[in-house]
Design an enzyme around this catalytic site. Sequence first.
Site, PDB file in Angstrom:
ATOM      1  CG  HIS A 179     142.173  31.441  30.843  1.00 23.34           C
ATOM      2  ND1 HIS A 179     141.088  32.239  31.734  1.00 23.34           N
ATOM      3  CD2 HIS A 179     141.524  30.385  31.451  1.00 23.34           C
ATOM      4  CE1 HIS A 179     140.121  31.549  32.263  1.00 23.34           C
ATOM      5  NE2 HIS A 179     140.559  30.133  32.078  1.00 23.34           N
ATOM      6  CG  ASP A 211     136.357  34.503  32.516  1.00 27.21           C
ATOM      7  OD1 ASP A 211     136.770  36.007  33.145  1.00 27.21           O
ATOM      8  OD2 ASP A 211     135.689  35.057  32.074  1.00 27.21           O
TER       9      ASP A 211
END
Lengths: 99, 396
Positions: free
Chosen positions: B371, B375
């Site tokens: 992350h 995303d």
Amino acid sequence: MTPLDLRSAFLADLTAVAPDLDAATIGDDDHLQVDLGLDSMDFLNLVSALHKRFGLPIPEADYPRLATPAKAVAYLSAMLGQPQPPLQAARRPHAGPSR
Amino acid sequence: MSLFTMPSLGADMEDGRLVEWLVKPGDRVAKGDVVAVVETQKGAIEIEIFAAGEVAELLAEPGQQLPVGAPLARLTEAGAPAAPAPQAPALQAPPPAPPVPTPPPAPAPAPVAPEPRGAVLASPAARARMAELGIALAVGSGPGGAVLLADVERQAQAKAPTEPTPPGPKGKPGLDMAEMRRAIAAAMARAKRDIPHYYLTHDIDLQTAQDWLTARNADRTPDQRLLMGALLIRATVRALARYPELNGRYEAEPYAPAPAVHCGLAIALRGGGLIAPAILNAETRDTDALMDAMRDLVARTRAGRLRNSELTQGTITVSSLGETGVDALLGVIYPPQVALIGFGTPRVKPMIHDGRVQPRLAVTVSLAADHRVSDGRRGAAFLAEIDRLLQEPDHL
């Protein structure tokens, strides 16, 4: 070739694609993928080696007939146009001097 | 003048055992040449050199256990006159009297004289057994003359016919399983500690690809056939071109994607554990070339002949359960990479095709991604792109 010759040829090709297997501990009814842990690439490499050795086409549809050493010997024997007396070869773990 | 040192083959590696030299003093080497074999918890690894020059002196002997960074050899620059060796240069510590590395109280050397130069090909199991027995075979019955465990055992039997060696333990004797387990634990613990993972999964209809594959393989000899795995890798590598941030190594701030795709393949070892060597520059290879590279990589993993570049430069990893597994695999990213793609076992499932429920071959693909660099929206688009590519196998 006798079934015993076919068996040792098959085991030679098998242990060449899977060098960590010991031919003496392989049973005739061991499933190549389930029991001996061959993956699909190992199996294809084995089929390629058998193709090279025997000159048989071995189409994908026939793969299930190579699932164990016993089945493979029967298959190779049939494809090579030979009679198939029952295989009296070693069973695991300490089969005989069959190399 | 430069030093060639024990390379690190991963953050988890502390030391390695020099198995053999493939060069000798006076040999010229080019960048990328394989010069030595080192045994690690990942098996025997071929070590490439990253400088050109001439080997002036070997500073380590086969059998020695050496920490990462320990000097292995001294090189003179390409073109420079060979260093006058007799006078030891000041910076050069006296060559460490090699702590005689457990020379096996050996029976007489094997009849086959090892070739003075050139690699002795041998599986890790065979190497370990040869060291144990003090046997040195140069040529065996394996691929390319590789020495196999069976060759060593045969040789051992021939030497001691009255005293058959007891069968060793099951598994891969050449690998230290506890050591490999520790290495996996270290890498995975680091991944779970440092990388904020997110996960996505997607079901892909593989029937079109499978039909294409069956038709294509039907008139090919076995050595020309493709596996579904090659199509999956090809689609993944191509999809990465549109989502490049998923391909790279997070080693410095700020993160920068890698220009080339070095695609790691997680390969399970029969004795347990796994190795993820990479197909280098996978983006430059078409499906057939990827298949060849996969064959080669799997064969060399089994025979214990991987190269350090393949183990240390991966930019992405693909893990596939193959034909005998379960529906889905949710992976742990291999640090410092930033994504891992997992393919479950393809299975015939009811799927809607042409507006009707039909039995179709399907596979679940998953993405585990970092992350810090991507995303969910981009990750989802990436998996959808893999799906799209697999629907047009002709254009893959």
